[in-house]
Scaffold this motif. Structure first.
Motif, PDB file in Angstrom:
ATOM      1  N   ASP A  37       0.808  -1.215   0.000  1.00  0.00           N
ATOM      2  CA  ASP A  37       0.000   0.000   0.000  1.00  0.00           C
ATOM      3  C   ASP A  37       0.843   1.268   0.000  1.00  0.00           C
ATOM      4  OD1 ASP A  37      -2.102  -1.754   0.148  1.00  0.00           O
ATOM      5  OD2 ASP A  37      -2.579  -1.346   2.243  1.00  0.00           O
ATOM      6  N   ASN A  48       2.528   4.610  -0.358  1.00  0.00           N
ATOM      7  CA  ASN A  48       2.316   5.920  -0.995  1.00  0.00           C
ATOM      8  C   ASN A  48       1.183   5.905  -2.025  1.00  0.00           C
ATOM      9  OD1 ASN A  48       2.804   8.622  -1.435  1.00  0.00           O
ATOM     10  ND2 ASN A  48       4.525   8.303  -2.808  1.00  0.00           N
ATOM     11  N   GLY A  49       0.059   5.345  -1.632  1.00  0.00           N
ATOM     12  CA  GLY A  49      -1.117   5.371  -2.498  1.00  0.00           C
ATOM     13  C   GLY A  49      -0.998   4.563  -3.768  1.00  0.00           C
ATOM     14  N   SER A  61      -5.202   3.024  -4.267  1.00  0.00           N
ATOM     15  CA  SER A  61      -5.565   4.439  -4.427  1.00  0.00           C
ATOM     16  C   SER A  61      -7.063   4.674  -4.332  1.00  0.00           C
ATOM     17  CB  SER A  61      -5.054   4.967  -5.764  1.00  0.00           C
ATOM     18  OG  SER A  61      -5.771   4.379  -6.841  1.00  0.00           O
ATOM     19  N   LYS A 117      -8.601   7.483  -6.470  1.00  0.00           N
ATOM     20  CA  LYS A 117      -8.632   8.878  -6.040  1.00  0.00           C
ATOM     21  C   LYS A 117      -7.357   9.645  -6.363  1.00  0.00           C
ATOM     22  CE  LYS A 117     -11.952   7.902  -2.344  1.00  0.00           C
ATOM     23  NZ  LYS A 117     -12.221   7.921  -0.880  1.00  0.00           N
ATOM     24  N   THR A 118      -6.465   9.040  -7.166  1.00  0.00           N
ATOM     25  CA  THR A 118      -5.279   9.743  -7.649  1.00  0.00           C
ATOM     26  C   THR A 118      -5.270   9.672  -9.175  1.00  0.00           C
ATOM     27  OG1 THR A 118      -3.892   7.752  -7.509  1.00  0.00           O
ATOM     28  CG2 THR A 118      -3.963   9.182  -5.567  1.00  0.00           C
ATOM     29  N   ASN A 146      -6.537  15.493  -1.143  1.00  0.00           N
ATOM     30  CA  ASN A 146      -5.336  14.932  -0.503  1.00  0.00           C
ATOM     31  C   ASN A 146      -4.264  16.020  -0.506  1.00  0.00           C
ATOM     32  OD1 ASN A 146      -3.224  13.458   0.521  1.00  0.00           O
ATOM     33  ND2 ASN A 146      -3.390  11.777  -0.944  1.00  0.00           N
ATOM     34  N   SER A 188      -0.444  15.559  -1.406  1.00  0.00           N
ATOM     35  CA  SER A 188      -0.004  15.181  -2.755  1.00  0.00           C
ATOM     36  C   SER A 188      -0.550  16.127  -3.822  1.00  0.00           C
ATOM     37  CB  SER A 188      -0.429  13.744  -3.068  1.00  0.00           C
ATOM     38  OG  SER A 188      -1.834  13.614  -3.057  1.00  0.00           O
TER      39      SER A 188
END
Length: 323
Positions: A216, A218-219, A255, A258-259, A295, A298
């Motif tokens: 998992d 860093n996203g 993620s 969501k990134t 977020n 980031s």
């Protein structure tokens, strides 16, 4: 005296003062600036302590950060040279080199037109220089943690590579990510370089091991690098579309969609080769629908990824035949 000159003089005096401090103090500063102790063990962050790097990673003005980033990078390089045995400073300086190369050298160069080929090529050479500089610093970190690691990674001995990556633990994941990401990025800019071709196997092995330790991380950042590599590299060089899609699914799991990065990578690494214009449009629309403020830590990378998505939208005709 110009403001920039005053700033530079201030930095020089600060660094001179730093060099006169006792080692116990410089180690303490190195710990604080890197989040790692001298021996490479990570320092647990207190919930009440704010991350100073948020001033950079949480910024949405890419130009502002890009102008300031070289100063930060050189300061860390000077501090690392003053305290070369501090593994934390090696890690942090290495990561900043890779970050700088990707966000502020290669990414702007990617958008240059064919009429600026010479400039683009020169910028790619600069990016490769920083990618490899960062990789070497991360290898130094991993060597400090596991004697013989660097030599094994720079060899073509599969058994040594396997044995050394097996020794990695949670303290190595940060360095492993930046090492592998920088190594593979350098290859992508110079795919006929035999030295970089021989480095593909160890770079992937380092990343795969890091993903195993912390899936998992860093996203989903590790999965994104692996996804891009497996989908883009020729089969003879380790490309594997089936494994690539597995990495994509893991990235989406972590993620939660969501990134923007996985959508942009999917558009370029999957949709373009498959000639799937509709999926290309859909992926980029999803990337742009994400709110950077969701977020804050980031925001910078979200903004950079979304800028790339907008550029791809505007230049879609370069990738698909328009009838």
């Amino acid at each position: 005296m110009k403001k920039t000159s005053k700033t530079m003089m201030g930095m020089i005096f600060a660094l001179l003062a730093f060099s006169l401090l006792p080692s116990c103090v410089t180690n303490s500063i190195g710990n604080s600036l890197s989040g790692y102790k001298k021996n490479g063990k990570s320092i647990a962050k207190k919930a009440s302590v704010n991350d100073p790097m948020l001033a950079l990673t949480g910024e949405t003005d890419v130009i502002l950060v890009g102008d300031f980033f070289p100063t930060v990078l050189k300061l860390y390089e000077i501090l690392q040279k003053q305290n070369p045995d501090h593994l934390g400073l090696s890690y942090m300086t290495g990561s900043l080199n890779v970050m700088y190369a990707n966000a502020f050298v290669q990414t702007p160069a990617d958008s240059l037109g064919v009429d600026e080929f010479d400039k683009q090529n020169a910028e790619y050479e600069r990016a490769k220089l920083h990618y490899l500089r960062g990789r070497d610093m991360e290898l130094d970190f991993l060597e400090g943690r596991h004697k013989g690691f660097k030599a094994a990674m720079l060899s073509d001995d599969e058994e040594q590579i396997k044995a050394m990556t097996a020794k990695m633990d949670k303290n190595d994941v940060d360095a492993a990510y930046w090492c592998g990401a920088g190594w593979l990025a350098a290859f992508s800019l110079d795919i006929l370089n035999p030295d970089l071709i021989s480095g593909l196997a160890p770079a992937v092995a380092i990343l795969e091991r890091a993903a195993q330790i912390n899936p998992d991380y860093n996203g989903g950042a590790i999965w994104d690098v692996l996804f891009n590599f497996y989908m883009s590299a020729p089969g003879d060089f380790g490309g594997d579309p089936e494994r690539g899609m597995q990495c994509y699914e893991e990235e989406m799991r972590v993620s939660g969609g969501k990134t923007p990065s996985p959508y942009v990578t999917y558009a370029t690494a999957v949709c373009v080769p498959n000639g799937d214009e509709k999926e290309f449009d859909d992926a980029l629309a999803k990337a742009l629908a994400i709110n950077p403020d969701d977020n804050p830590s980031s925001r910078l990378m979200t903004t950079i990824s979304q800028n790339k998505a907008r550029w791809l939208q505007a230049h879609k005709g370069d990738y698909f035949v328009q009838w």
